[in-house]
Design an enzyme around this catalytic site. Sequence first.
Site, PDB file in Angstrom:
ATOM      1  N   SER A 192       0.811  -1.210   0.000  1.00 41.01           N
ATOM      2  CA  SER A 192       0.000   0.000   0.000  1.00 41.01           C
ATOM      3  C   SER A 192       0.847   1.264   0.000  1.00 41.01           C
ATOM      4  CB  SER A 192      -0.920   0.004   1.227  1.00 41.01           C
ATOM      5  OG  SER A 192      -0.162  -0.100   2.404  1.00 41.01           O
TER       6      SER A 192
ATOM      7  N   GLN B 110       1.703   4.262   1.812  1.00 36.53           N
ATOM      8  CA  GLN B 110       1.586   4.345   3.262  1.00 36.53           C
ATOM      9  C   GLN B 110       2.616   5.289   3.852  1.00 36.53           C
ATOM     10  OE1 GLN B 110       3.918   0.691   5.144  1.00 36.53           O
ATOM     11  NE2 GLN B 110       2.613  -0.051   3.461  1.00 36.53           N
TER      12      GLN B 110
ATOM     13  N   HIS C 199       4.148   6.213   8.197  1.00 33.08           N
ATOM     14  CA  HIS C 199       4.069   5.846   9.609  1.00 33.08           C
ATOM     15  C   HIS C 199       4.121   7.104  10.462  1.00 33.08           C
ATOM     16  CE1 HIS C 199       4.704   1.891   8.017  1.00 33.08           C
ATOM     17  NE2 HIS C 199       5.904   2.212   7.571  1.00 33.08           N
TER      18      HIS C 199
ATOM     19  N   LYS D 206       7.197   4.299  14.009  1.00 31.37           N
ATOM     20  CA  LYS D 206       7.709   3.177  13.220  1.00 31.37           C
ATOM     21  C   LYS D 206       8.694   3.648  12.149  1.00 31.37           C
ATOM     22  CE  LYS D 206       6.066  -0.927  10.776  1.00 31.37           C
ATOM     23  NZ  LYS D 206       5.690  -1.036   9.379  1.00 31.37           N
TER      24      LYS D 206
ATOM     25  N   GLU E 285      11.873   3.200   9.910  1.00 35.03           N
ATOM     26  CA  GLU E 285      12.357   1.906   9.448  1.00 35.03           C
ATOM     27  C   GLU E 285      13.488   2.062   8.438  1.00 35.03           C
ATOM     28  OE1 GLU E 285       8.614   0.336   8.216  1.00 35.03           O
ATOM     29  OE2 GLU E 285       8.694   1.248   6.232  1.00 35.03           O
TER      30      GLU E 285
ATOM     31  N   HIS F 104       5.616   6.046   1.101  1.00 28.00           N
ATOM     32  CA  HIS F 104       6.389   5.026   0.415  1.00 28.00           C
ATOM     33  C   HIS F 104       5.518   3.821   0.090  1.00 28.00           C
ATOM     34  CE1 HIS F 104       6.665   4.011   4.721  1.00 28.00           C
ATOM     35  NE2 HIS F 104       6.800   2.742   4.342  1.00 28.00           N
TER      36      HIS F 104
ATOM     37  N   ARG G  75      -2.685   4.047   5.577  1.00 23.28           N
ATOM     38  CA  ARG G  75      -2.724   3.682   4.157  1.00 23.28           C
ATOM     39  C   ARG G  75      -3.695   4.560   3.377  1.00 23.28           C
ATOM     40  NH1 ARG G  75      -3.026  -0.981   7.235  1.00 23.28           N
ATOM     41  NH2 ARG G  75      -1.273  -2.431   7.012  1.00 23.28           N
TER      42      ARG G  75
ATOM     43  N   LYS H 174      -7.245  -2.986   2.144  1.00 26.79           N
ATOM     44  CA  LYS H 174      -7.464  -2.632   3.542  1.00 26.79           C
ATOM     45  C   LYS H 174      -8.026  -1.217   3.654  1.00 26.79           C
ATOM     46  CE  LYS H 174      -3.720  -5.610   5.266  1.00 26.79           C
ATOM     47  NZ  LYS H 174      -2.451  -5.672   6.026  1.00 26.79           N
TER      48      LYS H 174
END
Length: 407
Positions: A98, A100, A102, A125, A127, A263, A282, A288
């Site tokens: 997706s 998305q 964070h 989050k 990453e 991203h 998302r 979803k």
Amino acid sequence: MELRCSVQKYAWGKTGKTSLVAQLSQGNSTAPIVEDDPYAELWMGTHPSGPSVIKSSNEPLLNHLLSNVDSLGDEEKKVFGTDLPFLFKALSVAKALSIQAHPNKKHAEELFATRPDLYKDPNHKPEMVTAWLGPFEALCGFRPVADIKFFLQEIDELAAVVGKSACEALVKAESDSEEMQALRECFSALMNTSEESVASALKQFEQRIPSLSAEKKDALQCDLFTRIAADFPGDVGCWSVYFMNYVVLQEGESMFLGPNVPHAYIFGDCLECMACSDNVVRAGLTPKFKDIDTLCSMLDYQAGPVDRFRMQWSTVDEFCQTCSPPVPDFAMARLRLPASATVDKAYGLPVRSNASILLILQGQATSAETKEDLSFGQVLFLKAGQQLTVRVKGEQDLIVYQAFANV
């Protein structure tokens, strides 16, 4: 201690033995690979949605840490308490994830407090992603504004769904702040366009692509667009190709994605290390829930080349490198011991002041401490200050990745 780790079978994962995740899972599980199942992620850590357990006792790793707090480093406990602050993953991506981003820590706490059904924990989050086994494709961050203007001018169907006023505002913007505001308006307008209008515009553009010259197709990244559109017909996220940087990481190359950076991973195998969270907002390329308002309001609209997200690894010695993102939650190390090192040579991994998790990605070795063999797919937990010394076995180089707190 050897760990058994959780496999997540999300729809976008590679299937059966084609999946790195499925192959790795055989190193710490007796479950057979189901060829038609998607093996998307291997989770290594204590997150409740996929907790690792100690292989010898079947005890959850978190329970072990709570009853053996000396396994964690002093600074680690001071900052994060009695849990691992990171989650280590391997991913095998067959089709786009997706669109998305964070949330930052404060926003994550707000989302968890108000909508715990959607946002499962109060943590941020950030990453880091590292390509493995060949190129890894992704969309990351907003493109330079000049690129976005070009696409809006060249693709009438895209300009139509964004809207005339938003497009004009971006074209007229001069200062960085004006460009960021105009980009916010354009992207928000796109994401809030009716599904019918989006699907119609996508279909029109897809039908027009065959008539374009090879040079024009290349300039408009039509191959990438059609690949994503084939997997997600009529989805507004297909247009994100023209707003976000397209990046191909070669094996061993890394990116760091901080809070609010848009991203989407597209294809390939990678390793991820992140703060211990599963918070995802998302807005496209997914069946979803799409939280469009939250995503559009939180995004980092700074535009520019993708190089700003790339991470560099630092050399520790001839066999070991480390990479430290600008967050305390995690850092990574990687070890490559050549097969030629089998001649009566043992290598001691640098001792960490914090607890760590190791994944063996290639080769075989013997632990000098336990005399046990180590091989592909095994996942090990090392407590703070613990030494691991290895001797390579066989004809393959030994490749190990290690995650630990960055404090």
